[in-house]
Design a protein around this motif. Structure first.
Motif, mmCIF file in Angstrom:
data_model
loop_
_atom_site.group_PDB
_atom_site.id
_atom_site.type_symbol
_atom_site.label_atom_id
_atom_site.label_comp_id
_atom_site.label_asym_id
_atom_site.label_seq_id
_atom_site.Cartn_x
_atom_site.Cartn_y
_atom_site.Cartn_z
ATOM 1 N N LEU A 1 -2.884 6.200 -10.831
ATOM 2 C CA LEU A 1 -3.148 7.664 -10.667
ATOM 3 C C LEU A 1 -3.716 7.775 -9.276
ATOM 4 N N LYS A 2 -4.769 6.948 -9.034
ATOM 5 C CA LYS A 2 -5.266 7.228 -7.557
ATOM 6 C C LYS A 2 -4.059 7.109 -6.372
ATOM 7 N N ALA A 3 -3.214 6.143 -6.577
ATOM 8 C CA ALA A 3 -2.089 5.856 -5.688
ATOM 9 C C ALA A 3 -1.282 7.029 -5.641
ATOM 10 N N LYS B 1 6.073 0.881 -14.116
ATOM 11 C CA LYS B 1 4.957 1.669 -13.658
ATOM 12 C C LYS B 1 5.553 2.419 -12.238
ATOM 13 N N ALA B 2 6.057 1.749 -11.577
ATOM 14 C CA ALA B 2 6.696 2.037 -10.265
ATOM 15 C C ALA B 2 7.565 3.208 -10.496
ATOM 16 N N GLY B 3 8.542 2.916 -11.430
ATOM 17 C CA GLY B 3 9.316 4.051 -11.825
ATOM 18 C C GLY B 3 8.670 5.350 -12.142
ATOM 19 N N SER B 4 7.602 5.134 -13.156
ATOM 20 C CA SER B 4 6.827 6.404 -13.492
ATOM 21 C C SER B 4 6.165 7.030 -12.413
ATOM 22 N N PRO C 1 1.287 2.069 -6.507
ATOM 23 C CA PRO C 1 1.551 2.974 -7.565
ATOM 24 C C PRO C 1 2.384 2.265 -8.658
ATOM 25 N N SER C 2 2.491 1.000 -8.834
ATOM 26 C CA SER C 2 2.943 0.352 -9.710
ATOM 27 C C SER C 2 1.896 -0.582 -10.661
ATOM 28 N N ASP C 3 0.695 -0.188 -10.101
ATOM 29 C CA ASP C 3 -0.431 -0.878 -10.787
ATOM 30 C C ASP C 3 -0.420 -0.561 -12.244
ATOM 31 N N ILE C 4 -0.440 -1.621 -13.347
ATOM 32 C CA ILE C 4 -0.647 -1.440 -14.749
ATOM 33 C C ILE C 4 -2.018 -0.845 -15.090
ATOM 34 N N VAL C 5 -3.025 -0.775 -14.186
ATOM 35 C CA VAL C 5 -4.234 -0.312 -14.605
ATOM 36 C C VAL C 5 -3.935 1.340 -14.282
#
Length: 297
Positions: free
Chosen positions: A128-130, A160-163, A119-123
């Motif tokens: 979104l898949k996570a 990204k994890a926070g979002s 979920p913290s991926d920058i891609v």
């Protein structure tokens, strides 16, 4: 279930645990056991899906057997499930699992979710898949009447994890599910991140899961003291033992005392994850964890 001789060969049986004086001044052992949970992670070697590839499967367990096993062998009715142990997520399978929990007077306290994507991926596509993966586990948790879902490890971007967590927590709230962020040998094993995420996401159903084991030795006890006020569930983890059943990785009981001193009233879900040692007797390790936890709460 093919009933094993759980109690006959137990060091501690559920029946024996209840035959204790009722003083009215201190919690009884039975009352203390209400604050003990067990995760399927401990018995990972007995699941076809998670056993070591070089090890023969012995005393096989399935999720449908777990509620009875935990209740009969250990006197524990708080069940935590590692999602790697789901053979399927079909409705008939989930219905049978739900019935097994109810039949044994057990409740599902948490799903330890896993997935292919971080979920913290920058891609963005991967992120979104996570989120989609975790939402599926949230739906399953809601069906099984779980209290919460622990989010999988997050290694890449705190922002990204926070979002992702904000979106996940909002969705989980509509399903009546809590979201737990663990110090999971990832971004959130950094105590400042673990604490900061609560304010940054700012959702009432988001809380911390504290894992005794997933911290650097030099910060372990200080970190646990800091996150204690925000902790909803504890992974009371042990790691490595000697042949004489001495836990050598850290002071397990000190970790419990830290949370008790902080006023923690929740569940200690016992877990073990250390070196792969085929000589370990995981039932005895579980007895050890339960005893030390009961003696310190």
């Amino acid at each position: 279930m093919k009933r094993r001789n759980f109690i006959k060969h137990s060091t501690y049986s559920a029946t024996a645990l209840l035959i204790l004086p009722q003083t009215g001044l201190w919690p009884t052992r039975a009352k203390k056991l209400e604050r003990i949970g067990l995760t399927t992670v401990i018995f990972r070697n007995q699941f076809e899906l998670t056993k070591p590839s070089n090890q023969e499967l012995k005393n096989e367990l399935t999720l449908h057997e777990i509620p009875e096993y935990f209740a009969d062998r250990f006197g524990v009715h708080n069940v935590e499930i590692w999602t790697k142990h789901f053979e399927t997520t079909s409705k008939p399978y989930l219905k049978d699992l739900k019935r097994a929990l109810k039949r044994n007077g057990s409740k599902l306290i948490n799903l330890q979710s896993e997935g292919k994507f971080d979920p913290s991926d920058i891609v963005e596509e991967n992120r979104l898949k996570a989120i989609a993966e975790i939402k599926e586990w949230i739906d399953i948790a809601a069906f099984l009447e779980s209290e919460s879902v622990r989010i999988r490890t997050m290694h890449i971007s705190y922002e990204k994890a926070g979002s992702s967590l904000k979106e996940i927590a909002k969705y989980a709230q509509t399903r009546g599910i809590g979201v737990l962020v663990e110090n999971h040998n990832d971004l959130f094993s950094e105590t400042k991140n673990h604490l900061k995420i609560i304010n940054d996401v700012s959702q009432t159903n988001l809380a911390l899961l504290a894992d005794f084991g997933n911290l650097k030795p030099d910060i372990r006890y200080d970190a646990l003291e800091k996150i204690a006020p925000y902790t909803k569930l504890i992974s009371a983890k042990t790691k490595d033992f000697t042949d004489q059943m001495q836990h050598i990785s850290f002071d397990f009981e000190k970790c419990i005392r830290i949370f008790e001193k902080a006023g923690y009233k929740g569940i200690y879900s016992c877990e073990q994850w250390g070196k792969a040692d085929l000589s370990y007797n995981y039932e005895k390790i579980t007895d050890w964890m339960i005893e030390r936890t009961v003696n310190n709460i």
